[in-house]
Scaffold this motif. Structure first.
Motif, short mmCIF file in Angstrom:
data_model
loop_
_atom_site.label_atom_id
_atom_site.label_comp_id
_atom_site.label_asym_id
_atom_site.label_seq_id
_atom_site.Cartn_x
_atom_site.Cartn_y
_atom_site.Cartn_z
N VAL A 273 0.85 -1.21 0.00
CA VAL A 273 0.00 0.00 0.00
C VAL A 273 0.88 1.25 0.00
N SER A 274 1.97 1.22 0.79
CA SER A 274 2.89 2.38 0.84
C SER A 274 3.53 2.60 -0.53
N PHE A 275 3.90 1.51 -1.17
CA PHE A 275 4.49 1.60 -2.52
C PHE A 275 3.49 2.23 -3.49
N LEU A 276 2.25 1.71 -3.47
CA LEU A 276 1.24 2.19 -4.42
C LEU A 276 0.88 3.64 -4.14
N ALA A 277 0.76 3.98 -2.84
CA ALA A 277 0.40 5.36 -2.48
C ALA A 277 1.49 6.31 -2.96
N ALA A 278 2.74 5.95 -2.72
CA ALA A 278 3.85 6.81 -3.15
C ALA A 278 3.90 6.90 -4.66
N PHE A 279 3.59 5.79 -5.33
CA PHE A 279 3.65 5.75 -6.79
C PHE A 279 2.52 6.57 -7.42
N LEU A 280 1.31 6.39 -6.89
CA LEU A 280 0.14 6.99 -7.55
C LEU A 280 -0.09 8.45 -7.19
N GLU A 281 0.18 8.78 -5.95
CA GLU A 281 -0.32 10.06 -5.46
C GLU A 281 0.74 11.07 -5.06
N PHE A 282 1.86 10.59 -4.56
CA PHE A 282 2.74 11.53 -3.89
C PHE A 282 4.04 11.76 -4.63
N SER A 283 4.05 11.48 -5.90
CA SER A 283 5.30 11.68 -6.61
C SER A 283 5.31 13.07 -7.22
N GLY A 284 6.36 13.75 -6.97
CA GLY A 284 6.53 15.13 -7.40
C GLY A 284 7.70 15.64 -6.59
N ALA A 285 8.42 16.63 -7.11
CA ALA A 285 9.64 17.08 -6.42
C ALA A 285 9.34 17.57 -5.01
N ARG A 286 8.18 18.23 -4.85
CA ARG A 286 7.86 18.79 -3.54
C ARG A 286 7.64 17.67 -2.52
N SER A 287 6.80 16.67 -2.89
CA SER A 287 6.56 15.55 -1.97
C SER A 287 7.86 14.80 -1.71
N ALA A 288 8.63 14.58 -2.77
CA ALA A 288 9.86 13.80 -2.63
C ALA A 288 10.84 14.50 -1.70
N SER A 289 10.96 15.85 -1.84
CA SER A 289 11.92 16.56 -1.00
C SER A 289 11.47 16.57 0.45
N ARG A 290 10.17 16.66 0.68
CA ARG A 290 9.68 16.62 2.06
C ARG A 290 9.90 15.23 2.66
N PHE A 291 9.64 14.21 1.84
CA PHE A 291 9.86 12.84 2.31
C PHE A 291 11.34 12.66 2.69
N ALA A 292 12.21 13.16 1.82
CA ALA A 292 13.66 13.03 2.08
C ALA A 292 14.04 13.81 3.34
N LEU A 293 13.48 15.03 3.48
CA LEU A 293 13.82 15.84 4.65
C LEU A 293 13.45 15.13 5.95
N LEU A 294 12.24 14.55 5.97
CA LEU A 294 11.80 13.91 7.21
C LEU A 294 12.57 12.62 7.48
N THR A 295 12.93 11.90 6.42
CA THR A 295 13.74 10.69 6.62
C THR A 295 15.11 11.06 7.16
#
Lengths: 126, 639
Positions: B109-131
């Motif tokens: 589900v996490s894979f599909l959610a990230a694939f379908l909905e949250f891909s974009g530089a803004r989401s990716a950079s926030r994801f990276a920042l929090l990780t």
């Protein structure tokens, strides 16, 4: 595939942009052919575009150039930022989550799990 | 009722993903039996919210859509999920397998959610920042542990390491801590490469990466350091080849340097023999052998998702029992994740799993090139970096040790999903596969209230399962202090589906046996066996209860079964010999004693069994002789 009005109306914008798969576009067209109400609703978005005049590209480029130059003179450049200027909310959220995690971890009965010497698992209690 | 817009649904899902990424490595709860229980609960809440947000977004738009090019990744992922569900429904022991199945479903589900909905530089950079932020906190707490400043009760739990106490931070044990760092380091290097990120944050990420490698060395785990080295190598290969910039080349060089440091430290430590048994090559080889035997039992369709630990006792090699040195191992996760998938889901499931990851990673790498050519610099950086991080994590979990459970295993999935999800951005106006909802807006609006109620109801379930874990821990505390009735009342509150549901039943049997309620204990063990037939020492404990109730035949049968599962358990072999002798099966008793003698001929318990068997044999021989003698006398007696 037969579409009803609700389904057809949900994809009018994509149909107008030409982004539907051929099969889906065909089913939208079939619905439009049979439904006057949807045809009326979709008319503004799917009406055929008039062919551009031969000098359209040149006129568009010139207009854009003059507009851009005017805008550049009138306003300072707006930087499109990925991040808000103020990152304090992010920092506060991170700190709150960390404190919460530590507080949860601090409280309660210590774990009884001891994989190396688990008397209860071996059925030797007490 | 005001219905939320698709944008607010998107924000909800994104928040769930980001909070999960940040909180998962950091969360711990000391009053549960298993330290990962809180992480599993967080994962369930996060995945539920992400799935709900995606559904909500589609319903509020009146359609679900994906770009046509996405099907190359989506098709194997959906087929893999469908196959998992079909196999859970058709395989035996579904309840005991359910937590394992749920864990795998959450990853998907996490894979599909990230694939379908949250891909974009803004989401990716926030994801990276929090990780990266959570990695930095893990590192700072780890440093405090190394310096002996850990304020919590587990201070010094894993002994001393290369410099001070061995570090495990908030990740459960030192190798798990290092394996989380192994995935987080390429993410930190990627974040530092993003030109749109503010300079202080990039600098912070650049500092975090080497600090994390230093903390990985402080874990004192040679395989953990090897995992860091292995996971940095794909980054060093993929980044410069896809991005072709000087900055990418420098970042790859840094990754290579960090990999060399971690690898050298790993070799040094390995030479000093500082390894936990479960991370040795001998253990891995024995596990892989057992997994291959499990695969041979049902090669095409597998034993069922999440059922590895249910079936493993039948296949556990003696070598692993020798390494463990105990007979109560509870959790067994497969080595080599791809082989583990094959064991549980057969060749069909393994093929879909490999297809899904191969498609996601190749789409991510190709997408990074296309995005670079399209001038989308930030997107290309994240596509390349996340592809490399996911590839590195997968390589480490196959070459070094399995990282499937927990934060480190979970991170691979959204990273792979985001990397492949960024690719379609290279052609923004691509054709889409669209699935419009054939219902009116009024009905769609009316669906929100029941939908929200459904989500609220579903979020209660992980909370109840977490409470079952706390109850189990408290029950054990009561049982160890002799408060059996209180322990029983806690154990009876375990909810089916909880990861420790079977363990609760097992402990219930043990507590009842400790109260001399052997009939009730047997009932508990039999209930347990409907879910997990060979759970820990259930046969030995059933044998003990049967013996105490005077049913020596049943006791001997149970002890014999336990001896087949664990031929090195001396106590069981001795008890088997005794039960078999009492049941009049002298041959079986002698076989059990001989097996025990082969383990330790000098053990007084074994000598006693051999002597008792010999005594009975002599008595029987004497009786037989007397009978024959009497028979002859009767035959000779004159009429």
């Amino acid at each position: 595939m037969i579409m009803n009005c609700h389904a057809a109306q949900a994809v009018f914008d994509l149909h107008a942009e030409g982004r539907l798969t051929p099969r889906r576009a065909k089913s939208v067209d079939a619905h439009l052919a049979s439904c006057a109400r949807c045809r009326a609703l979709s008319a503004p978005t799917v009406s055929p575009v008039k062919p551009a005049s031969p000098d359209f590209k040149a006129r568009l480029a010139a207009a854009l150039k003059s507009k851009t130059a005017a805008a550049a003179r009138a306003e300072p450049p707006i930087e499109e930022r990925l991040w808000p200027r103020d990152l304090s909310s992010v920092a506060v959220a991170a700190l709150a989550l960390t404190l919460l995690a530590v507080c949860i971890g601090w409280s309660g009965v210590p774990s009884q799990w001891d994989a190396g010497n688990d008397e209860l698992a071996a059925g030797r209690i007490p | 009722m005001n219905t939320p817009s698709p944008e607010s649904a998107h924000r909800l899902g994104l928040t769930a993903l980001l909070v999960t990424a940040f909180a998962l490595p950091l969360a711990f709860l000391t009053n549960t039996y298993d330290s990962t229980a809180i992480k599993f609960t967080l994962l369930q809440w996060g995945a539920l919210t992400m799935a709900f947000a995606w559904l909500w977004q589609g319903v509020s738009r009146g359609r679900f859509q994906v770009s046509v090019s996405s099907w190359s990744v989506l098709l194997p992922a959906l087929a893999y999920g469908a196959w998992m569900i079909v196999r859970l429904a058709t395989a035996p022991h579904a309840l005991a397998s359910f937590p394992g199945f749920l864990s795998q479903l959450i990853m998907l589900v996490s894979f599909l959610a990230a694939f379908l909905e949250f891909s974009g530089a803004r989401s990716a950079s926030r994801f990276a920042l929090l990780t990266v932020s959570s990695c930095a906190i893990v590192c700072l707490y780890g440093l405090a542990q190394a310096l002996g400043l850990d304020p919590l009760l587990w201070k010094g739990a894993f002994g001393s390491g290369p410099l001070g106490a061995r570090v495990f931070s908030t990740l459960g044990n030192p190798p798990l801590c290092a394996s989380f760092i192994a995935v987080a380091v390429p993410v930190a290097l990627t974040f530092a490469l993003d030109p749109d990120t503010p300079r202080p944050l990039r600098l912070g990420a650049l500092i975090t990466a080497p600090l994390a490698v230093f903390v990985a060395i402080l874990t004192g785990s040679a395989p953990g350091m090897a995992a860091v080295a292995v996971s940095c190598l794909p980054y060093a290969l993929i980044l410069p080849s896809t991005l072709r910039t000087r900055a990418a080349l420098k970042s790859a060089g840094l990754a290579l340097l960090l990999a060399t440091i971690a690898g050298a430290a790993s070799f040094t430590l390995e030479a000093r023999g500082r390894q936990t048994w479960s991370y040795t090559n001998r253990f891995r080889a024995a596990m892989v052998g057992a997994e291959l035997r499990m695969l041979a039992e049902r090669p095409l369709v597998g034993l069922g998702p999440g059922s590895f630990s249910v079936h493993f006792p039948r296949f556990r090699p003696a070598d692993i029992i020798r390494l463990q040195g105990a007979h109560s191992s509870l959790v067994e996760t497969p080595e080599l994740p791809a082989l583990g998938v094959a064991v549980e889901l057969g060749a069909v499931g393994a093929a879909l799993w490999l297809w899904m990851f191969a498609a996601a990673l190749s789409v991510g790498a190709r997408g990074a090139r296309a995005l670079r050519r399209a001038g989308a610099t930030a997107e290309s950086v994240y596509a390349a970096g996340f592809t490399a991080a996911a590839a590195g994590g997968l390589a480490a979990s196959h070459l070094v040790f399995s990282q499937s459970p927990g934060a480190q295993g979970w991170l691979l999935w959204p990273l792979a999903g985001m990397a492949s999800g960024l690719a379609p951005l290279a052609c923004r106006r691509a054709a889409v596969s669209v699935y419009p909802l054939p219902i009116s807006e009024d009905i769609r609006r009316a669906l929100y209230a029941p939908g929200l109620l459904g989500l609220a109801a579903l979020t209660i379930i992980p909370g109840l399962w977490l409470r079952s874990q706390v109850d189990l821990n408290t029950a054990i505390y009561y049982a160890k202090t002799g408060r059996y009735d209180e322990a029983l009342s806690r154990l009876e509150r375990a909810y089916p589906g909880s990861p420790n549901y079977c363990l609760s039943i097992y402990f219930r049997g043990n507590v009842l046996a400790a109260q001399n309620k052997h009939k009730e204990a047997l009932a508990a063990y039999e209930l347990l066996q409907t879910h997990a037939p060979d759970f820990i020492l259930v046969h030995a404990l059933k044998g003990r209860s049967h013996a105490l109730l005077g049913d020596w035949t049943a006791a001997a049968d149970e002890r014999a079964r336990q001896a087949r599962l664990d031929p090195l358990d001396m106590a069981n072999l001795v008890a088997w010999s005794e039960a078999a002798r009492a049941a009049g099966r002298l041959d079986q008793a002698r076989a059990a004693a001989a097996q025990a003698e082969a383990l330790d001929a000098d053990d007084p318990r074994v000598r006693l069994q051999i002597a008792a068997n010999n005594l009975i044999e002599r008595r029987l021989a004497t009786q037989d002789q007397r009978r024959r003698h009497n028979g002859r006398n009767v035959a000779k007696k004159p009429r």
